[in-house]
Design an enzyme around this catalytic site. Sequence first.
Site, PDB file in Angstrom:
ATOM      1  N   ASP A 220       0.822  -1.202   0.000  1.00 49.06           N
ATOM      2  CA  ASP A 220       0.000   0.000   0.000  1.00 49.06           C
ATOM      3  C   ASP A 220       0.863   1.261   0.000  1.00 49.06           C
ATOM      4  OD1 ASP A 220      -2.838   0.935   0.440  1.00 49.06           O
ATOM      5  OD2 ASP A 220      -1.878   1.910   2.140  1.00 49.06           O
ATOM      6  N   GLU A 278       1.930  -0.294  -4.727  1.00 51.23           N
ATOM      7  CA  GLU A 278       1.035   0.780  -5.165  1.00 51.23           C
ATOM      8  C   GLU A 278       1.824   2.077  -5.149  1.00 51.23           C
ATOM      9  OE1 GLU A 278      -1.871   2.343  -2.511  1.00 51.23           O
ATOM     10  OE2 GLU A 278      -3.291   2.735  -4.097  1.00 51.23           O
ATOM     11  N   ASP A 351     -10.387   1.230  -4.991  1.00 51.11           N
ATOM     12  CA  ASP A 351     -10.310   2.692  -4.883  1.00 51.11           C
ATOM     13  C   ASP A 351     -10.836   3.390  -6.129  1.00 51.11           C
ATOM     14  OD1 ASP A 351      -7.034   2.641  -3.317  1.00 51.11           O
ATOM     15  OD2 ASP A 351      -9.030   2.663  -2.420  1.00 51.11           O
TER      16      ASP A 351
HETATM   17  O1  ISL Z   1      -7.142   6.414  -5.267  1.00 53.50           O
HETATM   18  C1  ISL Z   1      -6.622   7.312  -4.662  1.00 53.50           C
HETATM   19  C2  ISL Z   1      -5.827   8.368  -5.303  1.00 53.50           C
HETATM   20  O2  ISL Z   1      -6.736   9.226  -5.972  1.00 53.50           O
HETATM   21  C3  ISL Z   1      -6.830   7.435  -3.223  1.00 53.50           C
HETATM   22  O3  ISL Z   1      -8.227   7.284  -3.003  1.00 53.50           O
HETATM   23  C4  ISL Z   1      -6.132   6.332  -2.459  1.00 53.50           C
HETATM   24  O4  ISL Z   1      -6.247   6.686  -1.122  1.00 53.50           O
HETATM   25  C5  ISL Z   1      -4.641   6.207  -2.781  1.00 53.50           C
HETATM   26  O5  ISL Z   1      -4.488   5.634  -4.023  1.00 53.50           O
HETATM   27  C6  ISL Z   1      -3.944   5.293  -1.756  1.00 53.50           C
HETATM   28  O6  ISL Z   1      -4.684   4.111  -1.656  1.00 53.50           O
HETATM   29  C7  ISL Z   1      -4.251   3.150  -0.689  1.00 53.50           C
HETATM   30  O7  ISL Z   1      -3.966   3.751   0.578  1.00 53.50           O
HETATM   31  C8  ISL Z   1      -5.049   4.338   1.298  1.00 53.50           C
HETATM   32  C9  ISL Z   1      -6.333   3.482   1.311  1.00 53.50           C
HETATM   33  O8  ISL Z   1      -7.426   4.306   1.695  1.00 53.50           O
HETATM   34  C10 ISL Z   1      -6.614   2.907  -0.060  1.00 53.50           C
HETATM   35  O9  ISL Z   1      -7.759   2.056  -0.014  1.00 53.50           O
HETATM   36  C11 ISL Z   1      -5.379   2.137  -0.513  1.00 53.50           C
HETATM   37  O10 ISL Z   1      -5.603   1.467  -1.757  1.00 53.50           O
HETATM   38  C12 ISL Z   1      -4.546   4.530   2.718  1.00 53.50           C
HETATM   39  O11 ISL Z   1      -4.075   3.282   3.193  1.00 53.50           O
END
Ligand code: ISL
Length: 588
Positions: A220, A278, A351
């Site tokens: 993440d 990510e 997301d």
């Molecule tokens: O999609 C996104 C960028 O526009 C954000 O909504 C997202 O928070 C970001 O990509 C990071 O996502 C990850 O970390 C976040 C969590 O809320 C997301 O679900 C996860 O995929 C914090 O842990």
Amino acid sequence: MSQQLQLRTTSPLATSDDWWKQAVVYQVYPRSFADSDADGYGDLRGVIDHLDHLETLGVDVVWLSPIYRSPQADNGYDISDYRDIDPLFGTLDDFDELLEQAHSRGIRVVMDLVVNHTSDEHAWFQESRSSLDNPKRDWYIWRPARPGTVAGEPGAEPNNWGSFFSGPAWDLDEATGEYYLHLFHRKQPDLNWENPEVRAAVHEMMRWWLDRGVDGFRMDVINLISKVPGLPDGEVHPGELFGDGFPFYAFGPRLHEFLQEMHREVFDGRHGFMTVGEAPGATIDQARLVTDPARRELDMVFQFEHVDLDHGELKYRPVPLERGALAASLTKWQEGLAEHGWNSLYLGNHDQPRPVSRFGDDRDHWRESATALATALHLLRGTPYVYQGEELGMTNAPLTRIDDYRDVEAVNYYAERTALGEDPTEVLAGMSVISRDNARTPVQWSDGPEAGFTAGTPWIEVNPNAASINAAAQVGVEGSVFEHYRALIALRHASEVIALGDFERLDAGDPAIFAYRRALGEESVLVIVNLSSERLTPVWALGDPVPGAGELVLSNGAGDGGGSLAPWEARVLATPGAVDRDVAGALD
Ligand code: ISL
């Protein structure tokens, strides 16, 4: 690799450490996948009960979104105990059974590693916040009020960064009079990766899961773990209330060092695993560095260029997609990582809004556009990801009122914007198109009560179109979205051209025609997809396929095979040796 893993593909790649180059990953967001105990939330037994669905689809890996203990402030991306399963989802015994059952089906299991931050209820943070001189104080990012200000006053935050979830990225902890950094929710304090004790604790936890039999990690926001010392103020962009800290916390100065150290401490000596990071905002150059195998950092990354195409001045003020923009972005990344690194291939996840609604035409060409988008994506060079329900063509949900939302990002955005006097109807209109909750409605298993997701009351409304869009209506049904995904996955398993071949975009005239050739040695696969709701004719006459293209091996049934492409028509042609028909089986 767990000894129970029974491989299902026979290609030489399948038993190499690069097995993931011919694999397809299925993402399960457990909370919305399948509920076995009628509490309205999906759980691990619900996943176990539906492994047959994944096996029929033919996927090789299941990536589980977080199932660890969590207060659920961000649906589990706020972890309070990395070595236990949250009771909402079940127990460690349930997890071990899922692992064993998945492996017996030849499906690997990848966990979601959330280590840029923890929950504020994690023991580490509880200790860290207890006093200025606690041994774990430096496990998080604490700072006094900005010089010349009084803690607690507006503007006293150590810098002007905003949180991804609205508001400042700092919260004052009254007990010690200092602020702590949280790029996301205030209940998600950022870990201090500068501290070697933090890194060692994360590595130890990762080894613990690998020793349990887990096959890898989705990491993440892993590109945010190294921050620029000094944490300088960011620029305040038009429409924003806070400074943009992204240049100072994304791809920071020690990121590659931390990733290479993680590889040494956790993965060296192990085989059969996979890692995907990510990486919001990643450029091609950054992705090349992180995924270059010689650097031993990550196998692949999730980049965000194509899923940011419709973001306007603000994420929730979407703008129309330009014609051909998706194909152009996918092409750019195919060419960018052709020599170094590896692409993850995705159009949706927990997301992102549903691809058929965002990039397709879920009104007039639902089946055709869902299968066209899948064809365009799955035959590219890279590892494809299927987000739960995407294989059924699930669409965005009818999110019309603020009460329809559950996502903290959306709820906070709505509060922030309406407090500024923005028209609630306009704010909601933008949210309904882009909100993460579009992807978080329960998987539609049947046309029965609550779409077969739960015998209780679901934590978020089931999409009413479950009456017609559901697994029971598609699995085993010729021409369904599910069966097209199954055929695409089988095609990948049957073709090293698709797994390893080069990519070449073909100029078909109209940018909405996504035509490309994959080639390996003398063999090739030609993919031609009309990514529009109009009938289009490629510059070459389709009745006379591109010279040397081979035979039609798969189509999405949208057209009549003539010289033009019907709306959302997809065709796949292959030279005789490009596809091992014994492995592929009956493709359509
Ligand atoms: O999609 C996104 C960028 O526009 C954000 O909504 C997202 O928070 C970001 O990509 C990071 O996502 C990850 O970390 C976040 C969590 O809320 C997301 O679900 C996860 O995929 C914090 O842990």
